[in-house]
Design a protein around this motif. Structure first.
Motif, short mmCIF file in Angstrom:
data_model
loop_
_atom_site.label_atom_id
_atom_site.label_comp_id
_atom_site.label_asym_id
_atom_site.label_seq_id
_atom_site.Cartn_x
_atom_site.Cartn_y
_atom_site.Cartn_z
N LEU A 100 -10.70 -6.73 17.66
CA LEU A 100 -9.24 -6.72 17.55
C LEU A 100 -8.74 -7.87 16.68
CD1 LEU A 100 -6.57 -5.42 18.49
CD2 LEU A 100 -6.68 -6.90 20.50
N VAL A 101 -9.34 -9.05 16.83
CA VAL A 101 -8.99 -10.21 16.02
C VAL A 101 -9.25 -9.91 14.54
CG1 VAL A 101 -9.72 -12.58 15.43
CG2 VAL A 101 -9.23 -11.96 17.81
N ILE A 102 -10.41 -9.34 14.25
CA ILE A 102 -10.77 -9.03 12.86
C ILE A 102 -9.79 -8.00 12.28
CG2 ILE A 102 -12.53 -7.92 11.41
CD1 ILE A 102 -14.60 -9.43 13.17
N LYS A 103 -9.47 -6.98 13.03
CA LYS A 103 -8.50 -5.98 12.55
C LYS A 103 -7.14 -6.61 12.29
CE LYS A 103 -10.48 -1.86 14.64
NZ LYS A 103 -10.30 -0.80 15.65
N ARG A 104 -6.71 -7.45 13.19
CA ARG A 104 -5.40 -8.10 13.06
C ARG A 104 -5.36 -8.99 11.82
NH1 ARG A 104 -0.73 -6.37 15.12
NH2 ARG A 104 0.60 -8.14 15.42
N GLU A 105 -6.43 -9.71 11.57
CA GLU A 105 -6.50 -10.58 10.40
C GLU A 105 -6.53 -9.75 9.11
OE1 GLU A 105 -5.49 -13.35 11.27
OE2 GLU A 105 -7.13 -14.77 11.53
N LEU A 106 -7.24 -8.63 9.14
CA LEU A 106 -7.25 -7.74 7.97
C LEU A 106 -5.86 -7.18 7.69
CD1 LEU A 106 -10.61 -5.81 8.37
CD2 LEU A 106 -9.92 -7.19 6.40
N ILE A 107 -5.14 -6.85 8.74
CA ILE A 107 -3.78 -6.35 8.57
C ILE A 107 -2.91 -7.40 7.89
CG2 ILE A 107 -1.67 -5.72 9.83
CD1 ILE A 107 -3.55 -4.18 11.79
N LYS A 108 -3.06 -8.66 8.29
CA LYS A 108 -2.31 -9.74 7.63
C LYS A 108 -2.61 -9.77 6.14
CE LYS A 108 -2.18 -13.18 11.35
NZ LYS A 108 -2.63 -14.53 11.69
N ILE A 109 -3.87 -9.65 5.80
CA ILE A 109 -4.29 -9.69 4.39
C ILE A 109 -3.69 -8.51 3.63
CG2 ILE A 109 -6.30 -9.46 2.87
CD1 ILE A 109 -7.87 -10.98 5.17
N LEU A 110 -3.80 -7.32 4.21
CA LEU A 110 -3.28 -6.12 3.55
C LEU A 110 -1.76 -6.17 3.38
CD1 LEU A 110 -5.53 -3.46 5.30
CD2 LEU A 110 -5.72 -4.31 2.94
N LEU A 111 -1.07 -6.66 4.40
CA LEU A 111 0.38 -6.79 4.29
C LEU A 111 0.76 -7.79 3.20
CD1 LEU A 111 1.49 -6.74 8.03
CD2 LEU A 111 2.07 -5.07 6.26
N ARG A 112 0.04 -8.88 3.14
CA ARG A 112 0.32 -9.89 2.12
C ARG A 112 0.12 -9.29 0.73
NH1 ARG A 112 -2.88 -13.88 4.23
NH2 ARG A 112 -1.43 -14.39 5.85
N GLU A 113 -0.95 -8.51 0.57
CA GLU A 113 -1.21 -7.89 -0.73
C GLU A 113 -0.15 -6.86 -1.08
OE1 GLU A 113 -5.16 -6.28 -0.71
OE2 GLU A 113 -6.05 -8.22 -1.19
N GLN A 114 0.29 -6.12 -0.07
CA GLN A 114 1.27 -5.06 -0.30
C GLN A 114 2.64 -5.62 -0.67
OE1 GLN A 114 1.57 -2.38 3.00
NE2 GLN A 114 3.07 -1.07 2.02
N TYR A 115 3.02 -6.73 -0.06
CA TYR A 115 4.37 -7.23 -0.25
C TYR A 115 4.49 -8.48 -1.11
CZ TYR A 115 5.63 -3.77 3.18
OH TYR A 115 5.82 -2.58 3.82
N SER A 116 3.38 -9.01 -1.57
CA SER A 116 3.44 -10.18 -2.44
C SER A 116 3.73 -9.74 -3.87
CB SER A 116 2.11 -10.94 -2.43
OG SER A 116 1.92 -11.54 -1.18
N PRO A 117 4.56 -10.50 -4.55
CA PRO A 117 4.82 -10.18 -5.95
C PRO A 117 3.55 -10.41 -6.77
CG PRO A 117 6.02 -12.16 -5.31
CD PRO A 117 5.30 -11.65 -4.10
N THR A 118 3.29 -9.53 -7.69
CA THR A 118 2.07 -9.66 -8.51
C THR A 118 2.35 -10.35 -9.81
OG1 THR A 118 2.46 -7.45 -9.39
CG2 THR A 118 0.91 -7.68 -7.56
#
Length: 118
Positions: A100-118
């Motif tokens: 669960l911790v690993i999934k939650r941390e991956l979600i943080k990474i994916l959200l950051r990639e999705q919403y960070s300006p490129t």
């Protein structure tokens, strides 16, 4: 816009980009030098061992420093309902909590990639 859900972490753990970001995020959120040493020893070919390393450290913290254990879960943002689902009459399922911790941390990474300006 739906929430990001991860069923199979191996999809991400087999890619060095995500594996390295995940190690960095775990290191940041755990904030413990001895845990960092364990993480630094892991390479992409050892990705399957990541859950075990997290599980071992969570087990150690649960026994030795319960307050810090719960601080980490709070920092990672493990919802109470998800945490409670890992607790049964036999105690806490640390391996499931680790996943669960690993999934939650991956979600943080994916959200950051999705919403960070490129």
């Amino acid at each position: 816009m739906g929430l990001i859900k991860i069923q199979d972490t191996s999809v991400y753990l087999n890619k060095s980009h995500y594996f390295n970001k995940l190690k960095d995020q775990l290191s940041k959120d755990f904030g413990a030098e001895d845990f960092d040493i364990s993480l630094k020893g892991l390479e992409l070919k050892d990705a399957k061992l990541l859950s075990s390393v997290v599980s071992q450290y969570l087990t150690y913290l649960e026994i030795k420093n319960t307050e810090f254990f719960f601080q980490i879960l709070y920092r990672i943002d493990i919802p109470d309902t998800d945490f409670n689902a890992q607790v049964s009459c036999n105690g806490l399922d640390i391996q499931a909590l680790s996943d669960l911790v690993i999934k939650r941390e991956l979600i943080k990474i994916l959200l950051r990639e999705q919403y960070s300006p490129t």
